[in-house]
Motif scaffolding. Structure first.
Motif, PDB file in Angstrom:
ATOM      1  N   LEU A 103      -3.150  23.002  22.887  1.00 56.80           N
ATOM      2  CA  LEU A 103      -2.959  21.558  23.073  1.00 56.80           C
ATOM      3  C   LEU A 103      -2.103  21.255  24.293  1.00 56.80           C
ATOM      4  O   LEU A 103      -2.414  20.343  25.061  1.00 56.80           O
ATOM      5  CB  LEU A 103      -2.356  20.942  21.810  1.00 56.80           C
ATOM      6  N   GLU A 104      -1.051  22.027  24.491  1.00 55.32           N
ATOM      7  CA  GLU A 104      -0.188  21.814  25.654  1.00 55.32           C
ATOM      8  C   GLU A 104      -0.964  22.057  26.943  1.00 55.32           C
ATOM      9  O   GLU A 104      -0.905  21.284  27.886  1.00 55.32           O
ATOM     10  CB  GLU A 104       1.032  22.738  25.544  1.00 55.32           C
ATOM     11  N   TRP A 105      -1.755  23.141  26.988  1.00 55.65           N
ATOM     12  CA  TRP A 105      -2.533  23.478  28.177  1.00 55.65           C
ATOM     13  C   TRP A 105      -3.615  22.430  28.435  1.00 55.65           C
ATOM     14  O   TRP A 105      -3.803  21.976  29.573  1.00 55.65           O
ATOM     15  CB  TRP A 105      -3.136  24.875  28.014  1.00 55.65           C
ATOM     16  N   THR A 107      -3.657  19.326  27.514  1.00 59.36           N
ATOM     17  CA  THR A 107      -3.020  18.065  27.931  1.00 59.36           C
ATOM     18  C   THR A 107      -2.691  18.089  29.433  1.00 59.36           C
ATOM     19  O   THR A 107      -2.895  17.101  30.123  1.00 59.36           O
ATOM     20  CB  THR A 107      -1.724  17.846  27.116  1.00 59.36           C
ATOM     21  N   ARG A 108      -2.258  19.239  29.933  1.00 59.19           N
ATOM     22  CA  ARG A 108      -1.935  19.334  31.366  1.00 59.19           C
ATOM     23  C   ARG A 108      -3.168  19.370  32.257  1.00 59.19           C
ATOM     24  O   ARG A 108      -3.131  18.913  33.393  1.00 59.19           O
ATOM     25  CB  ARG A 108      -1.088  20.583  31.638  1.00 59.19           C
TER      26      ARG A 108
END
Length: 110
Positions: A103-105, A107-108
């Motif tokens: 999710l973090e990746w 989102t970026r």
């Protein structure tokens, strides 16, 4: 993550009904994949992947140790490698950690 008593039984029942062909299909396809790759890239020069890529590696993976991915940058323009303290089945052993990284990746990059 600990595997409950019912999980091995579930897989044993499924394999008893359907066989083990599905899980072994990837290994059976290796010679064909090499043949197709040599036809598509006869000189061996494979185009570099230009979209962002993420690899989630596992510190305790006895099958595909993270060191085996050290040469990926020659094939991938933008590669981010992240590490989890798991064995080979990262998403089953640490689903929360895997999802957090994904999710973090995503989102970026998207």
């Amino acid at each position: 993550m600990l595997v409950g008593d019912e999980e091995p039984d579930h897989y044993a029942d499924a394999f008893a009904r359907t066989g083990f062909g599905g899980p072994l299909g990837w290994y059976r396809s290796i010679p064909g994949n090499w043949r197709v790759q040599s036809e598509v890239f006869p000189d061996g020069a494979i185009a570099k992947l230009t979209v962002p890529a993420l690899m989630i590696a596992a510190r305790r993976d006895a099958i595909c140790h993270p060191d085996l991915s050290d040469n990926l940058l020659q094939h991938v323009e933008t590669l981010e490698r992240r590490m989890l303290d798991t064995g080979h089945w990262t998403q089953q052993e640490d689903p929360e950690g895997t999802n957090e990284i994904l999710l973090e990746w995503l989102t970026r990059h998207f």
